[in-house]
Design a protein around this motif. Structure first.
Motif, mmCIF file in Angstrom:
data_model
loop_
_atom_site.group_PDB
_atom_site.id
_atom_site.type_symbol
_atom_site.label_atom_id
_atom_site.label_comp_id
_atom_site.label_asym_id
_atom_site.label_seq_id
_atom_site.Cartn_x
_atom_site.Cartn_y
_atom_site.Cartn_z
ATOM 1 N N TRP A 1 15.598 -2.226 11.197
ATOM 2 C CA TRP A 1 14.934 -1.144 12.215
ATOM 3 C C TRP A 1 14.639 0.107 11.234
ATOM 4 O O TRP A 1 13.469 0.509 11.088
ATOM 5 N N GLU A 2 15.587 0.263 10.269
ATOM 6 C CA GLU A 2 15.626 1.348 9.174
ATOM 7 C C GLU A 2 14.291 1.168 8.422
ATOM 8 O O GLU A 2 13.574 1.903 7.863
ATOM 9 N N THR A 3 14.150 -0.177 7.926
ATOM 10 C CA THR A 3 12.958 -0.610 7.136
ATOM 11 C C THR A 3 11.562 -0.389 7.538
ATOM 12 O O THR A 3 10.802 0.046 6.949
ATOM 13 N N ALA A 4 11.721 -0.969 8.927
ATOM 14 C CA ALA A 4 10.341 -0.788 9.701
ATOM 15 C C ALA A 4 10.234 0.807 9.822
ATOM 16 O O ALA A 4 8.928 1.239 9.581
ATOM 17 N N ARG A 5 11.139 1.485 10.200
ATOM 18 C CA ARG A 5 11.029 3.026 10.286
ATOM 19 C C ARG A 5 10.411 3.970 8.873
ATOM 20 O O ARG A 5 9.273 4.458 8.803
ATOM 21 N N SER A 6 11.126 3.338 7.872
ATOM 22 C CA SER A 6 10.716 3.916 6.504
ATOM 23 C C SER A 6 8.999 3.335 6.151
ATOM 24 O O SER A 6 8.375 4.318 5.827
ATOM 25 N N LEU A 7 8.669 2.351 6.574
ATOM 26 C CA LEU A 7 7.383 1.706 6.321
ATOM 27 C C LEU A 7 6.545 2.277 7.289
ATOM 28 O O LEU A 7 5.347 3.042 6.694
ATOM 29 N N LEU A 8 6.784 2.781 8.448
ATOM 30 C CA LEU A 8 5.931 3.672 9.290
ATOM 31 C C LEU A 8 5.871 4.948 8.831
ATOM 32 O O LEU A 8 4.883 5.535 8.891
ATOM 33 N N SER A 9 6.910 5.531 8.111
ATOM 34 C CA SER A 9 6.659 6.975 7.679
ATOM 35 C C SER A 9 5.672 6.793 6.427
ATOM 36 O O SER A 9 4.937 7.831 6.190
ATOM 37 N N LEU A 10 5.693 5.790 5.656
ATOM 38 C CA LEU A 10 5.015 5.725 4.535
ATOM 39 C C LEU A 10 3.546 5.494 5.064
ATOM 40 O O LEU A 10 2.475 6.208 4.491
ATOM 41 N N LEU A 11 3.185 4.886 6.105
ATOM 42 C CA LEU A 11 1.803 4.701 6.566
ATOM 43 C C LEU A 11 1.390 6.023 7.044
ATOM 44 O O LEU A 11 0.111 6.463 7.014
ATOM 45 N N LYS A 12 2.416 6.796 7.758
ATOM 46 C CA LYS A 12 1.970 8.103 8.032
ATOM 47 C C LYS A 12 1.450 8.943 7.083
ATOM 48 O O LYS A 12 0.424 9.800 7.154
ATOM 49 N N GLU A 13 2.230 8.797 5.960
ATOM 50 C CA GLU A 13 1.948 9.734 4.951
ATOM 51 C C GLU A 13 0.712 9.423 4.200
ATOM 52 O O GLU A 13 -0.216 10.404 3.854
ATOM 53 N N GLN A 14 0.314 7.883 4.296
ATOM 54 C CA GLN A 14 -0.927 7.646 3.702
ATOM 55 C C GLN A 14 -2.181 7.968 4.580
ATOM 56 O O GLN A 14 -3.205 8.399 4.162
ATOM 57 N N VAL A 15 -2.016 7.963 6.042
ATOM 58 C CA VAL A 15 -2.964 8.709 6.787
ATOM 59 C C VAL A 15 -3.308 10.078 6.391
ATOM 60 O O VAL A 15 -4.349 10.620 6.619
ATOM 61 N N LYS A 16 -2.260 10.843 6.214
ATOM 62 C CA LYS A 16 -2.307 12.395 5.981
ATOM 63 C C LYS A 16 -3.586 12.602 4.766
ATOM 64 O O LYS A 16 -3.968 13.544 4.516
ATOM 65 N N HIS A 17 -3.291 11.518 3.797
ATOM 66 C CA HIS A 17 -4.074 11.834 2.332
ATOM 67 C C HIS A 17 -5.083 10.966 2.427
ATOM 68 O O HIS A 17 -5.849 11.082 1.335
ATOM 69 N N VAL A 18 -5.893 10.565 3.469
ATOM 70 C CA VAL A 18 -6.991 9.716 3.557
ATOM 71 C C VAL A 18 -8.191 10.893 3.849
ATOM 72 O O VAL A 18 -8.098 11.878 4.612
#
Length: 131
Positions: A114-131
């Motif tokens: 669960w923690e891994t999925a949460r971290s990856l989702l956070s990374l994706l969120k940051e990626q979207v912010k910088h697109v």
């Protein structure tokens, strides 16, 4: 043992909706698994917490007949530790301890998924912010 967590395999450095949806679905599934394992994990932690007391109680049960017969505590303990019934009870307690350890470790592994999925989702969120 534990099912592998299928993470998005998109080689494109930019995340898309399907990556986020996959991770969100994995998080939902993992939360459901955590909830379903909670009761067994609580019992397993109880077994581990009181393992020493359970072994002392097994010894006391094995000593009781000798003490009731008037033997000294040292003699009763020696006879109890050598008895087949005490050995059998310790074997059973050992199996329960091992099963409890396995249950707790599997629960911790699910929480890590669960923690891994949460971290990856956070990374994706940051990626979207910088697109």
């Amino acid at each position: 043992l534990l099912p592998a967590m299928n993470f998005p395999t998109n080689t494109n450095p930019t995340a898309d909706w399907s990556d986020a949806a996959t991770l969100q679905q994995r998080m939902v599934e993992t939360v459901e698994e955590i909830a379903s394992r909670a009761s067994d994990t609580g019992l397993a932690r109880h077994i581990l917490e009181y393992d020493s007391d359970r072994r002392k109680r097994a010894l006391a049960r094995a000593m009781a007949p000798a003490l009731a017969g008037g033997d000294s505590a040292a003699k009763a303990e020696a006879e109890a530790r050598a008895s087949a019934s005490y050995t059998a009870e310790l074997t059973q307690l050992g199996k329960e301890h091992q099963a409890a350890e396995t249950t707790v470790l599997e629960f911790e592994a699910v929480k890590l998924r669960w923690e891994t999925a949460r971290s990856l989702l956070s990374l994706l969120k940051e990626q979207v912010k910088h697109v």
